[in-house]
Enzyme design. Structure first.
Site: not given
Lengths: 306, 106
Positions: A133, A136-137
């Site tokens: 992701c 997200c990261d």
């Protein structure tokens, strides 16, 4: 007993809910406890969903889907379906929170789950340099050297997005051309921070506590070499989520739910399927939404006839 | 709502705690974090005796996230006697989290 229960909360599930609610079927949509909204929750800008000429964020699009489904009376449950019995006239659905529901019709819109490379230590290094992701990261890889593996639209989007943070993004692909759409591929190819490594797969992950690099394998010559990396983002595709219904509902040889012709009808009466879980080919938000509409109309027709 | 913790409070509230401390590393822009957050609140409310729970915003407190090598969120880390005893990365349903945390709240 419910008229219809929808399992899944991506574009297919919510569109089915909008149509079923407007048909007065008072649908229950079981959305999942932590993955509600589906794959689009992990994307950033969505530019190809018709009706939004300026684009919008994936999570905002899904919030709109949900609001529209709720506006017509869809009941939404943030819980996970863990067991189903779809064979009888009364369909039984059990959730992780211990609830049991009954319905006359069920729409399966469980989507697809990201595919893993299948390498040793992939799980242990997940969250420690290995990620699925980018939105997200990506933040954790400021000024780092990272790689994206894959050749589809998701891989292109992730690679482009990650150049906001990383100094250098390698894009590793098994073949000598991308299957991504031209606009997405061109964007990656023209991005000065992205370097494409063609005809190459990943043969191993290096690092103990965190990822330190990968072993690359040339898919033509078989030659191996090491590439030091701080992060690896995996975008090699998705597999339909069918474990819940395997053994009850007929699947295709590729393990998608098998539906009759252009309809959403499975082999079981009163059980319909829509979205990525039936679609080995197109897998777009808009095709999933269209497919969810088909399922709701098929379910409505079935309920009228029974 | 579970209290957000800052870097300045880290030593006193997390590392020196007599109880195990669960820290939920999160950020505004992380969709899965928003889905895990209410579950963490519930676990905190149901286990006040056994477990201290805090949230840490990685945007505001990047040093702490870096110190513990976090490269993915949501990340839940349980600290026992000042050291990480358990690390759970990625969004998980409540039942799965309860199983993962059983050694601390069982």
């Amino acid at each position: 007993m419910r008229e219809v229960i929808i399992i899944g909360s991506g574009p297919a599930g919510y569109t089915a809910a909008i149509y079923a609610a407007r048909a007065g079927l008072n649908p229950l949509l079981i959305a999942s406890s932590v993955e509600a909204g589906g794959e689009l929750m992990k994307t950033t800008e969505v530019e190809n969903y018709p009706g939004f000429p300026d684009g919008l964020m994936g999570p905002d699009l899904m919030a709109n889907f949900q609001a529209q489904a709720e506006r017509f009376g869809t009941e939404i449950l943030l819980d996970d379906v863990i067991e189903v019995d779809l064979r009888g006239d009364v369909k039984i659905i059990k959730t992780g929170e211990g609830k049991t529901f009954e319905a006359k019709a069920v729409i399966l819109a469980t989507g697809a789950a990201y595919r893993e490379l299948g390498l040793p230590r992939e799980k242990e290094l997940s969250g420690h340099g290995v990620s699925w992701c980018a939105t997200c990261d990506g933040f954790f890889f400021r000024q780092k050297t990272i790689a994206v593996v894959g050749g589809g639209d998701s891989a292109m989007e992730e690679a482009n997005f990650l150049t906001r943070f990383a100094d250098k993004v390698y894009l590793i692909h098994r073949r000598d051309s991308f299957k991504a759409s031209k606009i997405m591929a061109d964007r990656a190819l023209n991005n000065p921070k992205i370097e494409v490594i063609w005809n190459t797969g990943i043969a191993g992950l290096k690092g103990e506590a965190k990822l330190e690099g990968v072993t690359l394998e040339d898919t033509v010559t078989g030659e191996k070499r090491e590439l030091p990396l701080d992060g690896l983002f995996i975008a090699i595709g998705n597999d339909p989520r069918v474990w819940l219904v395997e053994g009850q509902v007929d699947l295709t040889p590729e393990k998608f739910i098998n539906v009759e012709g252009r309809s959403s009808k499975t082999n079981l009466p009163g059980v319909f399927a829509a979205g990525d879980v039936i679609d080995p080919t197109y897998r777009q938000a808009i095709t999933a939404a269209g497919s969810g509409c088909v399922a709701a109309l098929d379910a409505e027709h079935y309920l009228t006839a029974h | 709502m579970t209290e957000n913790i800052t870097t300045a409070e880290w030593q006193s509230k997390v590392l020196s705690s007599s109880k195990p401390v669960l820290v939920d590393f999160w950020a505004e822009w992380c969709g899965p974090c928003r889905q895990v957050s209410p579950i963490v609140d519930e676990i905190a409310a149901e286990n006040t005796e056994k477990l201290q729970v805090y949230k840490l915003n990685v945007d505001n407190e990047p040093q702490i996230a870096m110190q513990y090598g976090i490269t993915g969120i949501p990340a839940l880390i349980v600290f026992e006697n000042g050291v990480p005893a358990k690390s759970i990365v990625g969004a998980r349903p409540k039942a799965v989290l309860l199983t993962d945390l059983a050694e601390f709240i069982g």
